[in-house]
Design an enzyme around this catalytic site. Structure first.
Site, PDB file in Angstrom:
ATOM      1  CG  HIS A 105       5.363  -7.732  -1.185  1.00  0.00           C
ATOM      2  ND1 HIS A 105       5.016  -6.747  -2.094  1.00  0.00           N
ATOM      3  CD2 HIS A 105       6.511  -7.281  -0.594  1.00  0.00           C
ATOM      4  CE1 HIS A 105       5.907  -5.778  -2.071  1.00  0.00           C
ATOM      5  NE2 HIS A 105       6.825  -6.070  -1.161  1.00  0.00           N
ATOM      6  CG  HIS A 125       8.713  -6.146   2.250  1.00  0.00           C
ATOM      7  ND1 HIS A 125       9.367  -6.298   1.048  1.00  0.00           N
ATOM      8  CD2 HIS A 125       9.320  -7.020   3.109  1.00  0.00           C
ATOM      9  CE1 HIS A 125      10.324  -7.223   1.181  1.00  0.00           C
ATOM     10  NE2 HIS A 125      10.305  -7.661   2.419  1.00  0.00           N
ATOM     11  CG  ASP A 162       7.425  -0.700   1.404  1.00  0.00           C
ATOM     12  OD1 ASP A 162       7.501  -1.874   1.803  1.00  0.00           O
ATOM     13  OD2 ASP A 162       7.845  -0.344   0.284  1.00  0.00           O
ATOM     14  CG  HIS A 163       4.302  -3.027  -0.505  1.00  0.00           C
ATOM     15  ND1 HIS A 163       3.992  -2.916  -1.838  1.00  0.00           N
ATOM     16  CD2 HIS A 163       5.620  -2.746  -0.403  1.00  0.00           C
ATOM     17  CE1 HIS A 163       5.085  -2.589  -2.515  1.00  0.00           C
ATOM     18  NE2 HIS A 163       6.086  -2.480  -1.658  1.00  0.00           N
TER      19      HIS A 163
END
Length: 291
Positions: free
Chosen positions: A80, A82, A84-85
């Site tokens: 996904h 976000h 931090d990804h």
């Protein structure tokens, strides 16, 4: 939410988890990411996939380069978007020429406050995987499992050869997932948990926290926990009367880290929106009333 384990953490190191799976921890610990985002490298010495490349941090990109070595990257796969990804996907693709494959991009009209990590609005995949589609390499197959809820574009990835499931933020090894409306959806999240409960995965590798060796037991407990939360909301409305989402937090989350109060309020809101759809509560502006 459990506190992080004692340091030192294996930030930047390559950990071999099973023959086809390695893990590298990014240097982005926080109350929302635990010890940091865990990037997974799946495949053989010749050809690999990189799952959740993490934040655009030069030291993390260098750590991934060391872990990948001379292998060709078949795909950079994001569960996904976000921040931090997925932000490291673009610079990693620029370094290696690998395609970005996985979840769909997400553009939100809403600009309100968010308790979870912000969305990566620069994410631009070369290929979006539909449910059941996948990527293959020598001796490995990764299949997309559509699991909306935490975000509407969330995917898990199943490693068919070993029975492992890379769960992103849908199921984590340290906490339940934060559901932040309007994109986060409690009804979709519960349906996705039900879907995972019906599978026979051997182990979960989440983006945050330890691997999960008893997947169906954990998922069953998570479903029960969410049902307890919604029953708690209904009970509190009956006891105290109409309330805002923020009013529920001190009554429902005893001893909560103040830094997580916004996340707790958003999760309560997600439950309330779901209960409203089911005709169990009503809303007047920011005030909720039981039926």
């Amino acid at each position: 939410m459990a506190g992080p384990p004692p340091k030192p953490w294996p930030t930047g190191l390559t950990e071999q988890l099973e023959p086809l799976v390695r893990r590298v921890l990014a240097p982005n610990p926080s109350p929302y990411t635990y010890t940091g985002t865990q990037t997974y490298i799946v495949g053989s010495e010749d050809r690999v996939a990189v799952i959740d490349p993490g934040p655009d941090d030069p030291s993390h990109l260098d750590a991934l380069a060391r872990a990948i070595g001379d292998a060709q990257i078949a795909a950079i796969m994001c569960t996904h978007t976000h921040r931090d990804h997925s932000p490291a996907a673009a610079p990693l693709a620029e370094r290696t020429g690998a395609p970005i494959v996985g979840c769909a991009p997400l553009v939100l009209d809403d600009s309100g406050p968010r308790a979870d990590a912000s969305f990566d609005r620069g994410y631009s995949p070369d290929r979006v995987l539909l449910d059941g589609e996948g990527m293959t390499g020598p001796g490995w197959t990764l299949t997309a499992v559509h699991t909306p809820g935490h975000t509407s574009n969330h995917l898990c990835f199943a490693l068919e050869e070993s029975g492992a499931l890379f769960t992103g933020d849908h199921v984590m090894g340290w906490s339940t997932s934060v559901i932040v409306p309007p994109d986060g959806d409690m009804s979709a999240y519960m349906a996705s948990l039900d879907r995972l409960y019906g599978r026979a995965d051997r182990v979960y590798y989440p983006a945050h926290g330890a691997q999960i060796d008893n997947p169906r037991q954990l998922v069953r407990g998570m479903i029960g926990h969410r049902r307890q939360r919604e029953n708690q909301i209904i009970r509190l409305l009956a006891e105290y009367g109409p309330a805002s989402a923020a009013d529920f937090v001190p009554r429902m989350y005893k001893g909560l880290d103040p830094r997580l109060s916004g996340a707790a309020e958003m999760s309560v809101t997600a439950h309330l929106v779901d209960l409203e759809r089911r005709g169990m509560v009503t809303r007047s502006e920011d005030i909720w009333t039981g039926q």
